[in-house]
Enzyme design. Structure first.
Site, PDB file in Angstrom:
ATOM      1  N   SER A  99       3.653  -2.276   1.174  1.00 54.93           N
ATOM      2  CA  SER A  99       3.651  -2.532  -0.266  1.00 54.93           C
ATOM      3  C   SER A  99       3.297  -1.264  -1.033  1.00 54.93           C
ATOM      4  O   SER A  99       2.745  -0.316  -0.482  1.00 54.93           O
ATOM      5  CB  SER A  99       2.650  -3.639  -0.593  1.00 54.93           C
ATOM      6  OG  SER A  99       1.378  -3.263  -0.125  1.00 54.93           O
ATOM      7  N   ARG A 100       3.625  -1.274  -2.292  1.00 60.15           N
ATOM      8  CA  ARG A 100       3.150  -0.235  -3.192  1.00 60.15           C
ATOM      9  C   ARG A 100       1.775  -0.653  -3.715  1.00 60.15           C
ATOM     10  O   ARG A 100       1.397  -1.814  -3.617  1.00 60.15           O
ATOM     11  CB  ARG A 100       4.127  -0.059  -4.360  1.00 60.15           C
ATOM     12  CG  ARG A 100       5.466   0.556  -3.935  1.00 60.15           C
ATOM     13  CD  ARG A 100       6.273   0.926  -5.175  1.00 60.15           C
ATOM     14  NE  ARG A 100       7.591   1.437  -4.839  1.00 60.15           N
ATOM     15  CZ  ARG A 100       7.849   2.700  -4.500  1.00 60.15           C
ATOM     16  NH1 ARG A 100       6.868   3.590  -4.433  1.00 60.15           N
ATOM     17  NH2 ARG A 100       9.084   3.085  -4.235  1.00 60.15           N
ATOM     18  N   ALA A 101       1.064   0.302  -4.283  1.00 57.15           N
ATOM     19  CA  ALA A 101      -0.260   0.021  -4.834  1.00 57.15           C
ATOM     20  C   ALA A 101      -0.162  -1.046  -5.911  1.00 57.15           C
ATOM     21  O   ALA A 101       0.774  -1.047  -6.708  1.00 57.15           O
ATOM     22  CB  ALA A 101      -0.857   1.283  -5.433  1.00 57.15           C
ATOM     23  N   THR A 135      -3.560  -2.503  -7.331  1.00 56.72           N
ATOM     24  CA  THR A 135      -4.719  -2.046  -8.099  1.00 56.72           C
ATOM     25  C   THR A 135      -5.363  -0.832  -7.442  1.00 56.72           C
ATOM     26  O   THR A 135      -6.362  -0.327  -7.935  1.00 56.72           O
ATOM     27  CB  THR A 135      -5.764  -3.170  -8.196  1.00 56.72           C
ATOM     28  OG1 THR A 135      -6.068  -3.595  -6.870  1.00 56.72           O
ATOM     29  CG2 THR A 135      -5.237  -4.347  -8.988  1.00 56.72           C
ATOM     30  N   THR A 139       0.629   1.984   1.157  1.00 55.50           N
ATOM     31  CA  THR A 139       1.269   2.665   2.280  1.00 55.50           C
ATOM     32  C   THR A 139       2.646   3.193   1.869  1.00 55.50           C
ATOM     33  O   THR A 139       3.027   4.323   2.200  1.00 55.50           O
ATOM     34  CB  THR A 139       1.393   1.694   3.477  1.00 55.50           C
ATOM     35  OG1 THR A 139       0.077   1.330   3.891  1.00 55.50           O
ATOM     36  CG2 THR A 139       2.117   2.338   4.641  1.00 55.50           C
ATOM     37  N   ASP A 189      -8.469 -13.319  -5.324  1.00 59.99           N
ATOM     38  CA  ASP A 189      -8.310 -12.708  -4.012  1.00 59.99           C
ATOM     39  C   ASP A 189      -9.063 -13.558  -2.993  1.00 59.99           C
ATOM     40  O   ASP A 189     -10.006 -13.109  -2.371  1.00 59.99           O
ATOM     41  CB  ASP A 189      -8.861 -11.274  -4.063  1.00 59.99           C
ATOM     42  CG  ASP A 189      -8.257 -10.403  -2.970  1.00 59.99           C
ATOM     43  OD1 ASP A 189      -7.393 -10.889  -2.232  1.00 59.99           O
ATOM     44  OD2 ASP A 189      -8.658  -9.236  -2.873  1.00 59.99           O
TER      45      ASP A 189
END
Lengths: 503, 503
Positions: free
Chosen positions: A207-209, A211, A216, A269
């Site tokens: 995934s992209r960032a 927060t 990665t 979360d």
């Protein structure tokens, strides 16, 4: 009870050049006589149909007929794209009751558990974008108050089935995932080439960032292209035995993307959503064996061993029921792993480890070797207890570096710069002392404020670690920036509160 | 921890003729370089400031520079009105963290109770429109899983203090409220003139229908204007000793209106929110004594006596702590009260009762007399047990009717028609039998589908009641309609399932 709804009306489709992100939004004229928008006030939810296409959307009102006329329906993006009808075409618009699966929200609020069939309906509604953000938030919060392990299992299963599902010929398809929360910690980019160099299939979608200062995929993008579609990804995996791509174009567990788009701004979360999110993606990716890195620390996502154990049990329960072998490893989450934080700085560390450079951060090497070793021992040819040695061998021989270069070349050239930001500010200790804690959240926020991951060269370079003694004025870390305004903000935030705790 | 935020940028205000209902929404250009909208993806929340005015808003993206240019910020309604700056003026726009009071959401999800200070912050955020619908939904659902009586008390108090607060010179200011759920049941319009005719102050603010076929304000509007502002309301009360106006222009407990705008589409209707909603409005209206009608029945809001008792205790607890004398009365909620359902049909029944007409629905008269009697006994001059007799006297003498005429004249002429819809469909029993139940929800939905309250003349006229024997083909009720399409839909829905249960 039979559904009770108002009669539909025919309106001309007018595309409106507004992007409403994930949610479907329609614009109706204040004077749209047939629909009488004032009657929608109770729900603001309408259904638009054209041929066999059908969307649920939220209504907003145009006060100016030049924007949307009374005989028109304005379709913002993505609703216009999803309906797929041309401008000027007629569509039916009718007020719509909430989708029936939203009754799951009220059942959860009342304290009921949901059946697999109910959860499957919820997932289908999410994938078809039938729920508003408000409804998704209500569902997530209702689930946050309690969810049984069976509900988490059923949700994970439904999510994994709801999108594309990758199939691989190999009996063993391995993956490694970290639940996040610790800056740096870019072990996947070291584990991937080690494990693939050994010969295990490692088709990693990442995934992209959201927060954090870098995901990665953001860090890998410093070295190679990552936005591959499924066919491109397959070609890389067939050639190299592994890859590290961004999952966004591969359409794995699309319901997860919808849920995350609401969890993120609300900072929801929970363990249940985390398990369903991670495992649905891995199942859809065709993984058979998965290592999960759970960093435990006072400012990590998991704060103590008890919470980590509960999370481990849940991962194992859901994984075993769905045929995914899971190995949960609790790791040190008390401070950043590696020195660099932010895409280019992290890639610098990753390459240092792969090159066995003298300045490679030892704790990053050690952790990557440990995780790789656990995966390598899944190979019947590797003797129990020999995994880490084999991993070090693949690192030391340069085989892992060579594999990484092969993967990067196969994925294609990086579209972004690998230069580290030239604006530099050193954050100094305010007193003599011993570093007894590093606030991961604070460090991540400062790195993000400096511009990471939007500016790949922005971020933080850690100079001191927990347990080090420092003198007043000695630098704790460097902030790197690309854009002056962001850099200045980050520097002043860090000077006000560095995130390093000295005693 | 110090807040960490990006630097603001200056953009030209451009009003956009789109109404987003309650929520503040800004439109930024895809190419708004300084703000880099792609970086907002995590939160989509920005703060816009101009002088001392400051709004939090949700961002959507313009794909066309003709709609919003890169140096502009598009302000939809109500954000443009709330900011109060002219088109073309410069405003600061910066990405914004969620308002700090949203931490209350996470505290509730974690199972914490909130302090009065936290709840006061929440209410202030709501009144300032700083929360998105998504955040409000998360808060409401988190509270729905559990709320202590002390939390409900603190929330009610904060809500009552957050808007206008009416002051009256009288020692005794009475009011009557029904929690709703039973169609017809228009007792307030009879209680008001009886009690005011006796001489007690009855300054009633009421609501319009949300999900019902008519609210008290909708029905009163058939007789008189109801959208009075505070000054106009005061003048009527000073002249007549009472009024029945719509509360929407008086700005009492504005946080309640915000919460309701999200509770409504999500069908959230917990005892805690109900108590906070009703009592905050009544406290703000300056009431000192309040009768609350709680209809109990299988399809009413409160389904059994146990739930009704719990609700009564909560009303009494919060009321007593906040200095409001409360008398909760449980009533029969097993079927509609009165014959007419829908504004004009209900007003027909109300006037029949006030005129002591022979066709006045006896159960509506009896219930209004009972409730009036309880209020009249608050007057030290009325002997215990004599309230109902005094109420019947005021009805029988025509004093209540005269008072209603005086109030209506003072409020001003009705802007809508009092004609009952000329489209008529009789819904017949499908077999011989005894009516053992009437589904209030179904009846309300059919009346609403027929056009009530948008068409004041639309609705249902009940012909049979629970306990009646009917023959196959005998009419149970009539549907009245104004618009053909709505009427036809209502008629076919009723023929498919009438809501009357025969054995």
């Amino acid at each position: 009870m039979k559904p009770v709804r108002a009669s539909p009306v025919h309106l001309k489709i007018k595309p409106i050049a507004i992007n409403t992100f994930r949610e479907n939004v329609l614009i109706l004229s204040r004077d749209c006589h047939a629909l009488r928008p004032e009657r929608l006030k109770g729900s603001r939810k309408v259904e638009i149909t054209r041929g066999s296409e059908r969307l649920l959307a939220t209504v907003i009102i145009a006060e100016d007929p030049l924007l949307v006329a009374p005989d028109e329906v304005g379709l913002t993006q993505p609703a216009f794209r999803r309906l797929g009808a041309p401008a000027g075409a007629l569509a039916n618009v009718a007020s719509a009751p909430p989708p029936s699966a939203t009754s799951a929200i009220f059942d959860k609020i009342r304290g009921d558990t949901l059946t697999p069939a109910q959860l499957t309906d919820v997932v289908h509604d999410l994938v078809d974008h039938r729920w508003s953000d408000m409804e998704i938030a209500a569902f997530l919060v209702a689930c946050a108050s309690f969810m049984t392990a069976d509900e988490t299992l059923a949700l994970t299963d439904a999510m994994a089935r709801a999108g594309k599902r990758l199939q691989w010929d190999n009996r063993l398809v391995v993956d490694k995932h970290c639940i996040g929360g610790v800056p740096g910690n870019r072990t996947s980019l070291i584990v991937a080439p080690i494990v693939a160099a050994h010969g295990l299939l490692f088709p990693k979608t990442s995934s992209r960032a959201i927060t954090s200062p870098s995901g990665t995929a953001d860090t890998m993008e410093v070295l190679a292209r990552v936005d591959l579609d499924e066919q491109e990804m397959r070609a890389v995996v067939e050639e190299c035995g592994g890859c590290v791509v961004w999952g966004g174009r591969v359409d794995l567990s699309p319901a997860d993307d919808v849920l995350i788009s609401v969890e993120r701004p609300l900072s929801i979360d929970t363990p249940d959503q985390m398990v369903a999110s991670i495992l649905s993606k891995k199942l859809a990716a065709g993984s058979t064996s998965l290592i999960i890195d759970v960093p435990v620390g006072p400012t990590a996502k998991v704060r103590d061993t008890r919470a980590a154990l509960r999370l481990r049990k849940l991962f194992e329960f859901v994984g075993s029921r769905l045929g995914l072998h899971i190995d949960v490893i609790m790791t040190d989450g008390s401070q950043p792993i590696g020195r660099g934080i932010g895409p280019a700085l992290e890639m610098r560390d990753v390459l240092a480890v792969l090159r066995s450079a003298s300045d490679a951060p030892p704790e990053l090497t050690d952790k990557a070797v440990k995780l790789s070793g656990r995966l390598l021992e899944l190979d019947p040819e590797v003797r129990g207890g020999q995994g880490e040695a084999r991993a070090r061998e693949l690192l030391g021989s340069g085989a892992a570096l060579k594999k990484m270069e092969q993967i990067a070349e196969a994925q294609g050239p990086s579209p972004i710069s690998n230069a580290i930001g030239s604006l530099v500010h050193e954050v100094a200790a305010k007193k003599d002392g011993w570093i007894d804690g590093v606030d991961c959240l604070r460090i991540a926020r400062i790195a993000r404020l400096a511009g990471a991951p939007t500016d790949p060269g922005a971020g933080i370079d850690i100079l001191k670690r927990k347990g080090d003694n420092v003198r007043a004025g000695e630098p704790l870390y460097r902030i790197h920036g690309v854009e002056r305004a962001d850099f200045d903000y980050a520097a002043s935030a860090a000077d006000a509160e560095s995130g390093f705790h000295l005693t």
